[in-house]
Design a protein around this motif. Structure first.
Motif, PDB file in Angstrom:
ATOM      1  N   VAL B  60     -21.703  -4.760 -12.515  1.00 23.59           N
ATOM      2  CA  VAL B  60     -20.500  -4.988 -11.709  1.00 23.59           C
ATOM      3  C   VAL B  60     -20.617  -6.307 -10.938  1.00 23.59           C
ATOM      4  N   LEU B  61     -21.761  -6.506 -10.291  1.00 26.56           N
ATOM      5  CA  LEU B  61     -21.942  -7.718  -9.483  1.00 26.56           C
ATOM      6  C   LEU B  61     -21.919  -8.971 -10.365  1.00 26.56           C
ATOM      7  N   PHE B  62     -22.557  -8.871 -11.510  1.00 27.73           N
ATOM      8  CA  PHE B  62     -22.632 -10.056 -12.361  1.00 27.73           C
ATOM      9  C   PHE B  62     -21.264 -10.400 -12.956  1.00 27.73           C
ATOM     10  N   SER B  63     -20.477  -9.371 -13.262  1.00 29.09           N
ATOM     11  CA  SER B  63     -19.151  -9.649 -13.827  1.00 29.09           C
ATOM     12  C   SER B  63     -18.267 -10.361 -12.808  1.00 29.09           C
ATOM     13  N   LEU B  64     -18.390  -9.996 -11.540  1.00 31.80           N
ATOM     14  CA  LEU B  64     -17.609 -10.687 -10.498  1.00 31.80           C
ATOM     15  C   LEU B  64     -18.087 -12.116 -10.330  1.00 31.80           C
ATOM     16  N   LEU B  65     -19.403 -12.295 -10.429  1.00 35.57           N
ATOM     17  CA  LEU B  65     -19.963 -13.656 -10.356  1.00 35.57           C
ATOM     18  C   LEU B  65     -19.449 -14.480 -11.531  1.00 35.57           C
ATOM     19  N   ASN B 355      -7.849  -3.643   3.138  1.00 35.79           N
ATOM     20  CA  ASN B 355      -8.070  -3.749   1.693  1.00 35.79           C
ATOM     21  C   ASN B 355      -8.523  -2.423   1.091  1.00 35.79           C
ATOM     22  N   LEU B 356      -9.375  -1.700   1.818  1.00 37.24           N
ATOM     23  CA  LEU B 356      -9.823  -0.408   1.298  1.00 37.24           C
ATOM     24  C   LEU B 356      -8.638   0.549   1.144  1.00 37.24           C
ATOM     25  N   GLN B 357      -7.688   0.393   2.060  1.00 34.88           N
ATOM     26  CA  GLN B 357      -6.501   1.250   2.013  1.00 34.88           C
ATOM     27  C   GLN B 357      -5.726   1.047   0.710  1.00 34.88           C
ATOM     28  N   HIS B 358      -5.866  -0.141   0.130  1.00 37.04           N
ATOM     29  CA  HIS B 358      -5.137  -0.435  -1.111  1.00 37.04           C
ATOM     30  C   HIS B 358      -5.622   0.421  -2.280  1.00 37.04           C
ATOM     31  N   ALA B 359      -6.737   1.121  -2.088  1.00 37.58           N
ATOM     32  CA  ALA B 359      -7.225   2.005  -3.149  1.00 37.58           C
ATOM     33  C   ALA B 359      -6.146   3.010  -3.533  1.00 37.58           C
ATOM     34  N   ARG B 360      -5.321   3.364  -2.566  1.00 35.59           N
ATOM     35  CA  ARG B 360      -4.279   4.346  -2.843  1.00 35.59           C
ATOM     36  C   ARG B 360      -3.098   3.721  -3.558  1.00 35.59           C
ATOM     37  N   LEU B 361      -3.024   2.389  -3.539  1.00 39.98           N
ATOM     38  CA  LEU B 361      -1.883   1.729  -4.165  1.00 39.98           C
ATOM     39  C   LEU B 361      -2.201   1.285  -5.591  1.00 39.98           C
ATOM     40  N   VAL B 362      -3.490   1.282  -5.929  1.00 41.63           N
ATOM     41  CA  VAL B 362      -3.867   0.851  -7.277  1.00 41.63           C
ATOM     42  C   VAL B 362      -3.127   1.692  -8.315  1.00 41.63           C
ATOM     43  N   VAL B 363      -2.892   2.942  -7.972  1.00 38.72           N
ATOM     44  CA  VAL B 363      -2.205   3.830  -8.916  1.00 38.72           C
ATOM     45  C   VAL B 363      -0.753   4.073  -8.488  1.00 38.72           C
ATOM     46  N   PHE B 375      -5.109  -5.612  -6.105  1.00 38.65           N
ATOM     47  CA  PHE B 375      -5.604  -4.590  -5.165  1.00 38.65           C
ATOM     48  C   PHE B 375      -7.092  -4.327  -5.415  1.00 38.65           C
ATOM     49  N   THR B 376      -7.429  -4.180  -6.704  1.00 40.72           N
ATOM     50  CA  THR B 376      -8.822  -3.855  -7.046  1.00 40.72           C
ATOM     51  C   THR B 376      -9.759  -4.981  -6.631  1.00 40.72           C
ATOM     52  N   LEU B 377      -9.350  -6.211  -6.917  1.00 46.66           N
ATOM     53  CA  LEU B 377     -10.210  -7.341  -6.527  1.00 46.66           C
ATOM     54  C   LEU B 377     -10.372  -7.420  -5.015  1.00 46.66           C
ATOM     55  N   GLY B 378      -9.270  -7.120  -4.315  1.00 44.78           N
ATOM     56  CA  GLY B 378      -9.341  -7.123  -2.852  1.00 44.78           C
ATOM     57  C   GLY B 378     -10.336  -6.095  -2.337  1.00 44.78           C
ATOM     58  N   ILE B 379     -10.331  -4.928  -2.971  1.00 43.62           N
ATOM     59  CA  ILE B 379     -11.288  -3.882  -2.570  1.00 43.62           C
ATOM     60  C   ILE B 379     -12.703  -4.326  -2.926  1.00 43.62           C
ATOM     61  N   LEU B 380     -12.838  -4.853  -4.151  1.00 42.16           N
ATOM     62  CA  LEU B 380     -14.174  -5.264  -4.609  1.00 42.16           C
ATOM     63  C   LEU B 380     -14.750  -6.392  -3.755  1.00 42.16           C
ATOM     64  N   SER B 381     -13.848  -7.232  -3.204  1.00 35.85           N
ATOM     65  CA  SER B 381     -14.355  -8.356  -2.411  1.00 35.85           C
ATOM     66  C   SER B 381     -15.187  -7.847  -1.231  1.00 35.85           C
ATOM     67  N   TYR B 382     -14.903  -6.642  -0.777  1.00 40.32           N
ATOM     68  CA  TYR B 382     -15.718  -6.073   0.295  1.00 40.32           C
ATOM     69  C   TYR B 382     -16.727  -5.056  -0.236  1.00 40.32           C
ATOM     70  N   LEU B 383     -16.338  -4.376  -1.316  1.00 42.09           N
ATOM     71  CA  LEU B 383     -17.229  -3.354  -1.866  1.00 42.09           C
ATOM     72  C   LEU B 383     -18.481  -3.984  -2.476  1.00 42.09           C
ATOM     73  N   THR B 384     -18.403  -5.259  -2.813  1.00 35.61           N
ATOM     74  CA  THR B 384     -19.587  -5.922  -3.369  1.00 35.61           C
ATOM     75  C   THR B 384     -20.740  -5.909  -2.368  1.00 35.61           C
ATOM     76  N   SER B 385     -20.422  -5.886  -1.090  1.00 33.37           N
ATOM     77  CA  SER B 385     -21.495  -5.893  -0.090  1.00 33.37           C
ATOM     78  C   SER B 385     -22.372  -4.649  -0.173  1.00 33.37           C
ATOM     79  N   PRO B 386     -21.786  -3.443  -0.096  1.00 29.99           N
ATOM     80  CA  PRO B 386     -22.667  -2.273  -0.276  1.00 29.99           C
ATOM     81  C   PRO B 386     -23.292  -2.223  -1.661  1.00 29.99           C
TER      82      PRO B 386
END
Lengths: 188, 722
Positions: B60-65, B355-363, B375-386
């Motif tokens: 996942v991390l490498f694909s974003l890179l 951005n995390l709230q957008h998880a509900r809008l992806v669908v 929406f997904t990229l916006g979530i991933l932009s922060y989810l990449t940290s954990p």
């Protein structure tokens, strides 16, 4: 041009009127009037009028500021295109025009003067204002659904989990313990 | 901008699909070998669940890179070829289109408890720029305030009135303060749209720290006029006015690497681009019709009010069939950035939850697939940290578990007969690939700059540019792990519905946070770094060496945060022209004027406002009071209960001082025109004995007469009253 009086016997009359005069002076300074002579003269005039109207039951300071207000109102009524001297809105508009037109700094000698005013001062007072926003024409801006059925389902799950904080904590602890067990457990 | 006669209405769907498929395929082709290499490395030492998890997170991390590097590569190629043939600016005949705009536009700036001086300096710069271009008659300006701090509110009103006076902008520059801040910024814009939106075909949305030149605004308007199917065009804001090292790092990096990235982004986003919340032009009618934000079902953290509105508004606009474009090549769009790491993290805290709230809008129903991807990229932009943190934890765990076996590493052969590489060779290859993708955008940006020697000189020349890149690389390497910890914590807190508690409030110490706040914020990071270093060293000194750049970020977080947040080192770098940008070395007139005004403001400010200064000024000062009252709605028929309540509050305010009232009561008084008028009159008419000490002091603080005497004229108005 008249000389500025060294002191005003009116202001010296008693302590309460002296305090009232001091308040009027401050109020004029608050209007950004800079000339001590002019402030003193205006103060003397206003206190003079106030004393002439003095009533036994009236506090000099209140009377003086009432007079100040009335004088300003009368001046604004003459300068501004609409409004009556006693109108609170007129006094607000007048002060806004004074502020925006920078009248106290540009025409200090004509502050509260009624006649022989510079044309430019009159124009500035009449035309300067903050402007009215365009007329409000209400539009209907109604929201439409954005979250789908999966989101609605997740809502149920979230609400359920929040109703059971104890369960949430236990579940979290179990996950952590499971991970630790997997990491430290025998055979690994 | 070039003349390419592009028509967005005729955009070939097949071509759009091909572009996106190409990007997806390329990301896969870059990621797959790296994942295979990593899988092979794990296979050589034996698989287990930990390594599978490690591999999944790595993928996942490498694909974003890979996506980031690919965007830079595509952008670089397109720019080398003279620009993308499919960009919104190519739809306008710039050589022949110079006439007045046939419509009126609104420039709207929502503000909330901002520095009023900075807000008005920005508005002035934009206003004067449009005026200089002769475009002013086509524009109205709205400052839309949601400020809840009375000091900010009154300061805004006074600064706005001063601006109207200075610019002669009465009837063109408006100020509105909402009584109730429903839905915050998006609600503020929606409120404007509901009231005045129908007067305007377009609105240009700005942030409190936005600057746009008249040329940029008019260019956006022309693009809209030329393309009636476009609902929103987002201009790319460049970061400016950075004084601290941290701010200068951001503006240098975004200025240098940004052009290739944004060109690459436009390659695949096309008419399904995104909205970043400001520095954008919006077609008002469809925005009113389709972009009102619904509340999400349930409550926080994923339900309730939509906090991050911009992505959603772009998605709603696109869902309704209107195109959304990124104008990657419009010059003259700027914004400012947080001055230090802690403020940056605070801002991210807000954005993250949104951005995390957008998880509900992806669908969500009807959204364009690319909107879902945004929406997904916006979530991933922060989810990449954990995920990154998990990757590091997994790496440490795998090494620890291997140490626990007490075995000597004896890796087996690759799972492929065709790969004759040794274990070490594969590891170095994987590292090289990762580092290569990290540094590729930097190299491409430099190559791109080679074709523009004047711009390279405006960066300070190649030598200083190199020094800047080196410094930026080192400092971002140290800062990134700390941001990773911040984001991970924020995500955890958001999921647990906890608010973030900061040790102290920022006090504007030298442009950055104070020592106490820095120590309190980063102490945990430092301890974690030291503990992790000790653990890694105990497991295997080589592991500690591999992890040292990340652990150094944790351990050095306190001095790095302090250094990067300080004004003095930032100004020192500016004098040395390190981390300089063309906007700094050859600023546009709008930026020069803004900087001059801010410098003048800084000189006149001795200290920040004390509590209740705003209320005190609004009651005491005849001009401030008049300006304030003039902006309030007068109630035609106030209820006796209300009148009685306000009379009591007024009496108490004057007798006991502002400190005796609650913040809510003070706001209620400030919102009541009649009370504010009465307070002004009553304050000045009351003897000192009946006033609180703070009011007596306020009356004594009235402006002192300046030196010099004016010609005295008999006051015949007063005499007439006699």
């Amino acid at each position: 041009m008249k000389p500025v009086p060294a002191f005003s016997p009116v202001i010296e009359a008693d302590a309460r009127w002296a305090a009232a005069a001091e308040r009027v002076e401050r109020y004029l300074r608050a209007h950004r009037l800079a000339s001590p002579g002019q402030i003193a003269r205006l103060t003397a005039d206003i206190i003079g009028i106030a004393r002439a109207r003095a009533r036994a039951d009236a506090e000099p300071m209140a009377l003086a500021m009432e007079t100040m207000d009335a004088c300003l109102g009368a001046w604004f009524a003459r300068l501004l295109p609409t409004g009556e001297p006693g109108d609170a809105d007129l006094r607000v508009r007048g002060r806004v025009a004074l502020a925006l037109g920078d009248v106290a700094a540009r025409w200090p000698g004509y502050f509260m003067r009624e006649s022989a005013l510079p044309v430019e001062l009159v124009r500035v007072m009449r035309e300067t204002d903050l402007g009215r926003a365009p007329e409000i024409k209400f539009s209907n801006m109604a929201p439409r659904p954005a979250a789908g059925p999966v989101a609605a389902g997740s809502r149920l799950r979230w609400q359920w989990s929040y109703r059971w904080p104890f369960l949430r904590i236990v579940t979290g602890l179990m996950v952590v313990l499971s991970l630790l067990g997997a990491a430290l457990g025998p055979g690994r | 901008m070039q003349l390419l006669n592009f028509d967005p209405e005729q955009l070939d769907p097949g071509m759009v699909r091909k572009r996106r498929a190409f990007v997806g395929l390329m990301v896969f082709l870059i990621t797959a070998p790296a994942v295979v290499l990593m899988a092979d490395l794990h296979q050589r030492t034996g698989y287990d669940g930990w390594k599978l998890a490690h591999l999944a997170v790595f993928a996942v991390l490498f694909s974003l890179l890979a996506l980031g590097a690919l965007q830079a590569l595509l952008g670089f190629i397109l720019r080398r070829q003279g620009g993308d043939s499919c960009q919104i600016s190519a739809s306008v005949d710039w050589a022949g289109d110079h006439g007045p705009l046939p419509v009126r536009l609104a420039v709207v700036m929502p503000v909330c408890n901002e520095d009023a001086g900075r807000v008005m300096a920005g508005v002035r710069a934009i206003y004067e720029s449009l005026e200089a271009d002769g475009r002013l008659p086509e524009f109205d300006f709205f400052i839309l305030s949601d400020s809840s701090d009375p000091n900010c509110w009154i300061a805004e009103e006074v600064a706005w009135a001063g601006l109207v006076r200075d610019l002669g902008a009465g009837g063109r520059l408006f100020y509105r303060k909402r009584r109730v801040n429903t839905n915050k910024k998006s609600g503020n814009i929606a409120d404007f749209c509901r009231r005045w939106g129908s007067h305007y075909r377009y609105m240009v949305v700005l942030d409190a720290d936005s600057i746009m030149t008249g040329g940029a605004i008019v260019a956006l308007a022309r693009m809209m006029e030329r393309n009636p199917g476009v609902g929103l065009i987002q201009a790319v804001p460049r970061l400016v006015s950075g004084e601290t090292v941290f701010a200068r790092l951001q503006q240098f990096a975004s200025r240098l690497y940004g052009p290739v990235f944004t060109a690459g982004i436009n390659y695949w986003q096309l008419s399904e681009a995104n909205y970043w919340g400001h520095n954008a032009i919006i077609r008002v009618a469809p925005f009113i019709k389709h972009c009102s934000l619904p509340d999400l079902p349930g409550d926080g953290p994923f339900g309730g009010r939509i906090m991050s509105h911009d992505y959603v508004e772009a998605a709603l606009m696109r869902r309704a069939g209107w195109q959304v474009w990124l104008a990657a090549d419009v010059e003259g769009s700027f914004e400012e950035c947080p001055a230090n790491l802690i403020d940056f993290a605070k801002r991210d805290r807000r954005w993250l939850q949104g951005n995390l709230q957008h998880a509900r809008l992806v669908v969500g129903p009807g959204f364009h697939p690319l909107s879902r991807w945004h929406f997904t990229l916006g979530i991933l932009s922060y989810l990449t940290s954990p995920l990154w943190l998990a990757f590091l934890v997994l790496s440490t765990t795998i090494a620890w578990r291997f140490k626990a076996t007490g075995l000597t590493p004896l890796p087996v052969d690759s799972f492929s007969d065709h790969v004759a590489w040794r274990f070490g060779t594969e590891a170095v290859l994987l590292l090289g690939l990762t580092v290569g993708l990290l540094f590729l955008p930097k190299i491409l940006a430099l190559l791109d700059l080679r074709s523009r020697p004047a711009e390279a000189a405006a960066f300070g020349g190649w030598l200083r540019l190199g020094a800047g890149i080196l410094l930026e690389t080192v400092l971002f390497t140290l800062l990134a792990p700390v941001l990773m910890l911040f984001h991970t914590r924020f995500i955890g807190l958001t999921l647990c519905r906890q608010s973030v508690g900061w040790k102290t409030q920022r006090r504007g110490y030298d442009g950055g946070a104070g020592w106490r706040e820095i120590m309190g914020t980063h102490f945990g990071h430092t301890v974690l770094g030291l503990a992790w270093l000790a653990l890694a060293w105990w497991i295997n000194p080589t592991l500690a060496q591999w992890m040292s750049p990340i652990l150094a970020g944790f351990i050095l977080s306190i001095p790095v945060s302090y250094f990067t947040g300080g004004l003095a080192p930032g100004r020192g770098l500016r004098r040395a022209q390190i981390l300089g940008t063309p906007e700094e070395s050859a600023p546009l007139p709008e930026l020069v004027r803004l900087e001059e005004r801010m410098a003048a403001l800084a000189l006149t400010r001795e200290t920040g406002p004390a509590p209740d200064d705003g209320l005190r000024d609004a009651v005491t000062d005849p001009y401030v009071n008049a300006i304030h009252v003039s902006q309030l709605r007068t109630k035609d028929d106030p209820s006796p209960a209300n009148e009685s309540r306000f009379a009591g509050l007024r009496e108490r305010l004057l007798r006991e001082g502002p400190a005796a009232l609650t913040a809510r009561d003070k706001l209620a008084l400030l919102l009541d025109a009649d009370s504010m008028s009465r307070l002004h009159r009553e304050l000045w008419a009351k003897p000192e004995a009946e006033l609180a000490v703070s009011w007596r002091e306020a009356l004594e603080r009235q402006p002192e007469p300046e030196a010099g005497e004016v010609e005295f004229t008999v006051n015949d108005a007063v005499l007439a009253m006699k």
